[in-house]
Enzyme design. Structure first.
Site, PDB file in Angstrom:
ATOM      1  N   HIS A 157       0.857  -1.184   0.000  1.00 37.49           N
ATOM      2  CA  HIS A 157       0.000   0.000   0.000  1.00 37.49           C
ATOM      3  C   HIS A 157       0.899   1.241   0.000  1.00 37.49           C
ATOM      4  O   HIS A 157       1.816   1.330  -0.809  1.00 37.49           O
ATOM      5  CB  HIS A 157      -0.947  -0.053   1.198  1.00 37.49           C
ATOM      6  CG  HIS A 157      -2.031   0.973   1.162  1.00 37.49           C
ATOM      7  ND1 HIS A 157      -2.510   1.537   0.002  1.00 37.49           N
ATOM      8  CD2 HIS A 157      -2.739   1.563   2.167  1.00 37.49           C
ATOM      9  CE1 HIS A 157      -3.460   2.401   0.293  1.00 37.49           C
ATOM     10  NE2 HIS A 157      -3.606   2.450   1.593  1.00 37.49           N
TER      11      HIS A 157
ATOM     12  N   HIS B  94      -0.898  -1.266 -11.405  1.00 38.85           N
ATOM     13  CA  HIS B  94      -1.838  -0.824 -10.376  1.00 38.85           C
ATOM     14  C   HIS B  94      -2.885  -1.906 -10.192  1.00 38.85           C
ATOM     15  O   HIS B  94      -3.262  -2.584 -11.145  1.00 38.85           O
ATOM     16  CB  HIS B  94      -2.494   0.508 -10.786  1.00 38.85           C
ATOM     17  CG  HIS B  94      -3.222   1.193  -9.676  1.00 38.85           C
ATOM     18  ND1 HIS B  94      -4.494   0.851  -9.284  1.00 38.85           N
ATOM     19  CD2 HIS B  94      -2.840   2.227  -8.863  1.00 38.85           C
ATOM     20  CE1 HIS B  94      -4.872   1.632  -8.294  1.00 38.85           C
ATOM     21  NE2 HIS B  94      -3.889   2.462  -8.012  1.00 38.85           N
TER      22      HIS B  94
ATOM     23  N   ASP C  49       3.347   5.975  -7.351  1.00 41.90           N
ATOM     24  CA  ASP C  49       4.477   5.673  -6.467  1.00 41.90           C
ATOM     25  C   ASP C  49       5.819   5.884  -7.155  1.00 41.90           C
ATOM     26  O   ASP C  49       6.833   6.133  -6.504  1.00 41.90           O
ATOM     27  CB  ASP C  49       4.401   4.220  -5.978  1.00 41.90           C
ATOM     28  CG  ASP C  49       3.159   3.954  -5.152  1.00 41.90           C
ATOM     29  OD1 ASP C  49       2.659   4.911  -4.541  1.00 41.90           O
ATOM     30  OD2 ASP C  49       2.698   2.807  -5.123  1.00 41.90           O
TER      31      ASP C  49
END
Length: 451
Positions: free
Chosen positions: A284, A330, A393
């Protein structure tokens, strides 16, 4: 002021309570109609694979403020691109105002300029945490991880919950959302202030942790002030951007954790702590730090501008070890993460910060190139990947690191934003009177018995 047929008319300035109250009747009516007329309608056929696979794809969590689709998040039906066009900016800023995003998530409406300023002033007025929390924060050893410190401070903060006090006093259920909103508004600004205090204690020997806040400033500016970054416009803009982009993302791990715990009427502060705990996992929000460390290692090994062949060789060595390449793909999105566009624009519109080291500048250039190189490598080398597009990210950690944030502290910046977004859902959960979550567990033997 607004003009109609050449005449100037005054628009009423709503408080956030009035704006939510105006929306509430229609949402309660829809909730009641769904519950009464359609409660027996099948919404989804569940498969064994979904049970074994962590319930992925099951539409079983009611989320008032946003919905996640394969193309990205839709906030009250609008895409991020649309919000970037219609939500107001703060004075002198190019980024969406975090306060404007908070207002929009609560109300489904775009605040007027006056409403935005009045709302921001209210948050600034609430921006000092209880003295007990500040003293507890200052007593913590700097050796304790930043995220752990915030979890601990939030736990102490629960003693001051207005929602919990209302429960003890027997407040009517229909009024609980008002008390929840009081806590939520306090948390929007105070969580960032206590996070900045953690930073000051941990990295600056306490300097600037009591610097006066700007009562006419926004939460991003006051966060920067308490971090010792007053007047650093680019840093403040970076915080505004990240807080707006990451504020809500539906029922992901941290948000669903907060939803689950708050469904038992847990106070908002302990609820926020539970979400921060969930966010530390590398599957996460912890993936941001993982991607940053991976890019650090790659930049150290290959330099800032390696050839495409050198990058591919490095990626292949990672894959041969049975590891994933952080920052790509993702769980839900099947295209480029819409949040990457404003982040990339931010990077391209500003030089590498003067405070950045050579390593930090190298990483920014490297990830900029890799965003176009690595997806094609992964498409060829990992054909089973449903999406090889870069995710948020891949840039987030590196950009914040280049602007002087320590790796240990980056999760708190993200946690502040995610907490702001979820508190809007927390209030609506109480306003709609949603039930406690009670999923049915089942064993593999019970599943086989049904086959």
């Amino acid at each position: 002021m607004a003009t109609t047929s050449g005449h100037i008319t005054s628009q009423p300035v709503r408080t956030i309570f009035e704006a939510i109250e105006a929306r509430l009747p229609s949402r309660l009516e829809l909730f009641s109609r769904l519950a009464k007329q359609y409660s027996d309608v099948t919404l989804h056929n569940m498969t064994v694979g979904q049970v074994l696979g962590g319930m992925r794809g099951l539409p079983c969590v009611l989320w008032e403020v946003s919905g996640t689709e394969k193309a990205g998040i839709r906030y009250h039906g609008k895409s991020l691109k649309e919000l970037l066009e219609i939500l107001p900016r703060w004075r002198g800023s190019e980024q969406i105002s975090p306060e404007a995003m908070i207002w929009y998530l609560y109300t489904g409406t775009v605040p007027t300029r006056t409403e935005l300023e009045v709302f921001a002033a209210d948050l600034a007025r609430r921006a000092e945490p209880p003295v007990e929390v500040e003293e507890f924060c200052d007593s913590l050893s700097p050796d304790i991880a930043s995220a752990t410190q915030l979890m601990m401070c939030l736990s102490v903060w629960g003693n001051h919950s207005k929602f919990s006090a209302a429960l003890v006093q027997g407040a009517p259920r229909a009024e609980l959302w008002r008390h929840a909103l009081e806590d939520a508004l306090d948390s929007h600004s105070c969580t960032s202030v206590i996070s900045a205090r953690i930073y000051a204690n941990k990295y600056r020997d306490g300097r600037d942790r009591t610097t006066p806040l700007n009562p006419q400033g926004d939460i991003a500016e006051n966060f920067a002030i308490r971090m010792g970054r007053a007047g650093d416009h680019d840093f403040t803009e970076l915080i505004r951007m990240y807080w707006s982009l990451h504020m809500d993302h539906g029922a992901n791990v941290s948000a669903h954790t907060m939803r689950l715990s708050s469904s038992a009427w847990t106070d908002p502060y302990l609820t926020l702590a539970s979400g921060l705990i969930a966010g530390t996992g590398i599957l996460h929000a912890g993936a941001i730090s993982q991607a940053l460390r991976y890019n650090q290692a790659m930049a150290a090994a290959l330099g800032p501008e390696p050839s495409a062949q050198a990058v591919e060789a490095y990626i292949c060595r990672t894959l041969e070890k049975g590891l994933v390449v952080p920052g790509y793909g993702h769980a839900l999105l099947r295209d480029v993460d819409p949040r990457l566009e404003p982040i990339t624009r931010f990077i391209n519109s500003r030089p590498v910060p003067a405070s950045a080291s050579g390593e930090q500048g190298h990483m920014l250039r490297l990830i900029g190139r890799n965003s176009t190189i690595v997806p094609e490598i992964l498409r060829r080398r990992v054909p089973r990947m449903k999406s090889t597009a870069p995710n948020v990210d891949s840039l987030s950690g590196c950009l914040m690191y280049a602007h002087g944030l320590e790796i240990d502290f980056i999760l708190l910046v993200m946690g502040c934003s995610r907490g702001m977004g979820f508190m809007t859902q927390y209030v609506w959960d109480r306003a709609l009177g949603l039930a406690i979550e009670r999923p049915l567990s089942i064993t593999m033997d019970q599943i086989m018995a049904k086959m």
